[in-house]
Design an enzyme around this catalytic site. Structure first.
Site, PDB file in Angstrom:
ATOM      1  N   GLU A 199       5.223  -0.074   3.673  1.00  0.00           N
ATOM      2  CA  GLU A 199       6.350   1.053   3.443  1.00  0.00           C
ATOM      3  C   GLU A 199       5.417   2.662   3.621  1.00  0.00           C
ATOM      4  O   GLU A 199       6.069   3.320   4.463  1.00  0.00           O
ATOM      5  CB  GLU A 199       7.040   1.022   2.010  1.00  0.00           C
ATOM      6  CG  GLU A 199       8.053   1.848   1.725  1.00  0.00           C
ATOM      7  CD  GLU A 199       9.360   1.559   2.568  1.00  0.00           C
ATOM      8  OE1 GLU A 199       9.331   0.599   3.373  1.00  0.00           O
ATOM      9  OE2 GLU A 199      10.517   2.039   2.130  1.00  0.00           O
ATOM     10  N   ASP A 200       4.268   2.726   2.663  1.00  0.00           N
ATOM     11  CA  ASP A 200       3.935   4.007   2.829  1.00  0.00           C
ATOM     12  C   ASP A 200       2.411   4.096   3.406  1.00  0.00           C
ATOM     13  O   ASP A 200       1.895   4.870   3.559  1.00  0.00           O
ATOM     14  CB  ASP A 200       3.738   4.590   1.279  1.00  0.00           C
ATOM     15  CG  ASP A 200       4.940   4.500   0.530  1.00  0.00           C
ATOM     16  OD1 ASP A 200       6.035   4.860   1.226  1.00  0.00           O
ATOM     17  OD2 ASP A 200       4.998   4.319  -0.707  1.00  0.00           O
TER      18      ASP A 200
END
Ligand code: MN
Length: 494
Positions: free
Chosen positions: A77-78
């Protein structure tokens, strides 16, 4: 080697569980690479966050895959990794836990419109129900984010803290993970109720200071009372968490009176066997006077709905102060603190994820019949199709306060606050609900809409000729099970 990794491995080496050091090192290295150059708002390198989360997961006794998923939980996700990277290097199972944590993280619950809230909450529970390690990693993630919440913009602080109080702390409680629940609530308290928090700290400081001195005396006395007969005894003490003390102070009957907060201090006696639990109880009652009426609770014979087991007694302790003493085996203690997570410690089962299905089937986690809530969670998903109904169920049954009531035979039922004898009857059995004509609570006849209280013994009067529920019951029942059964009956009539 990076000092952060060294630190993580020192926790890994202390774990009573056999963990795969090499796989954990590889996962850490991939996470470090995927987050390279990224910073937390605190100014720390991003990798400090997954490392801290993984340390919690290790110390809570989970398995290697869960530790790896904790390290990798933000990499897709990040960070700079892809799902394929995780599958290729570490396998599908780790990737699935990471997926689950990511999905839950994307689901925002606070502030969304009701319809959206329901859908999101349902999604979240579905993800969680597939593999309980997902929610435990998520709780560890939330714990660290709450510990570093002060670095976030004010607006986000309040939103996240509120979500923690409303969703994550109750989830931790429902899963029986007591230590996380208390920590999450105390971390959220100052952000959600800033003024009340300031007052509380101001008012409570002298009480906590006194209590701190008192527990030392209590501990010494308890050890000397017990160690002759039970040499392996351990005595621990604890002071009530701030948030739960504050909540309790505002309950009717306590009304801000600190002297009525009997469980501000608790003594905990840890022994090896159930027999030693009862022996300890006898020895303590031989030394101190038992408080009349407040009495003894035997949650070993009758565990709480979330599986909690212990003996509780209220005694007049040193200086005549009323004190609660909790007596349990070390295994019960671990389960009380760690709930479903403790399963990974005490079960040798080689399982690929403790899914709710497996929990319910009894394939993992021995006291499965006590985890009624998890079972309910699954059955709701199958039965309830209407969103409004689902929301009501979840809000009122799962995330609100619960009471425990008993059948005359001593079977325990976990019902929401405000439940009536009709809710009780339908919780026992639909047939019983349909035939109800009257009820007795603690041997006294009561009306069918009266509110049950914790510890009530409820007896249902039936008439076998009466086979239909009364429509008026819909005005006061609070459980989805009762509402569902009554509505179903009506719909079948039409
Ligand atoms: Mn995270």
């Amino acid at each position: 080697m990076d000092p952060l990794l060294v630190d993580l491995l020192s926790v890994v080496d202390k774990s009573s569980r056999k963990l795969d050091r090499d796989r954990i090192i590889s996962a850490w290295e991939l996470a470090n690479l995927a987050h390279s150059g990224q910073m937390r708002l605190s100014g720390d390198p991003y990798i400090t966050h997954p490392t801290t989360v993984a340390k919690s997961i290790v110390s809570w006794g989970l398995d290697t895959d869960a530790v790896m998923a904790a390290l990798l939980h933000d990499t897709v996700e990040d960070g700079g990794a892809t799902r394929d990277d995780i599958v290729t290097h570490f396998g599908e199972e780790v990737a699935q836990i990471v997926d689950g944590v990511t999905k839950i993280t994307d689901i925002r619950l606070t502030g969304s419109a009701e319809e959206k809230f329901i859908e999101n909450l349902r999604k979240m529970l579905l993800v969680m129900a597939r593999d309980l390690r997902v929610i435990i990693v998520k709780l560890a993630d939330r714990l660290h984010n709450m510990q570093t919440l002060k670095y976030l913009p004010l607006e986000k602080q309040v939103v996240n803290a509120r979500e923690t109080l409303e969703i994550y702390a109750p989830l931790a409680e429902r899963l029986g993970i007591g230590i996380i629940k208390g920590k999450l609530e105390d971390l959220a308290f100052p952000y959600v109720y800033p003024d009340q928090y300031q007052h509380f700290i101001h008012d409570s400081t002298p009480y906590y200071a006194k209590a701190q001195k008192y527990v030392e005396i209590l501990k010494k006395q308890l050890i000397s009372t017990l160690e002759k007969d039970i040499p392996s005894v351990t005595v621990k003490t604890r002071l009530k968490h701030h948030y739960s003390a504050w909540r309790k102070l505002h309950r009717p009957g306590i009304d801000g009176d600190w002297s009525k907060l009997y469980d501000l201090i608790a003594g905990r006696v840890l022994v090896d066997t159930v027999a030693e639990c009862y022996l300890s109880l006898g020895l303590i009652h031989g030394k101190y006077h038992v408080v009349p009426y407040l009495g003894i609770s035997d949650f070993i014979a009758t565990p709480k709905a979330n599986g909690y087991r212990s003996l509780h007694t209220r005694i007049f302790g040193p200086e005549g102060r009323i004190i609660e003493i909790q007596i349990r085996t070390r295994e019960m203690h671990e389960q009380a603190e760690m709930g479903v997570a403790a399963h990974w410690h005490y079960s040798e089962t080689k399982s690929s994820g403790a899914s709710v299905e497996k929990l319910v089937a009894g394939q993992v986690f021995a006291p499965v019949d006590k985890l009624n809530w998890v079972k309910q969670l699954m059955s709701w998903q199958n039965q309830i199709t209407d969103n409004q109904e689902y929301l009501r169920t979840l809000k009122f049954d799962a995330l609100q306060h619960r009471i425990l009531v008993f059948s005359p035979k001593g079977d325990v039922f976990d019902l929401p606050y405000g439940a009536t004898p009709i809710d009780f009857a339908f919780a026992v059995h639909t047939g019983l609900g349909n035939q109800t004509v009257g009820a007795k609570v603690n041997d006294k006849a009561v009306s069918l809409d009266s509110k049950l209280a914790n510890g009530d013994v409820v007896e249902i009067m039936t008439n076998s000729k009466n086979k239909k529920p009364n429509l008026k019951w819909l005005d006061f029942v609070v459980t989805a099970a009762a509402r569902h059964a009554i509505n179903k009956f009506i719909n079948n009539q039409i």
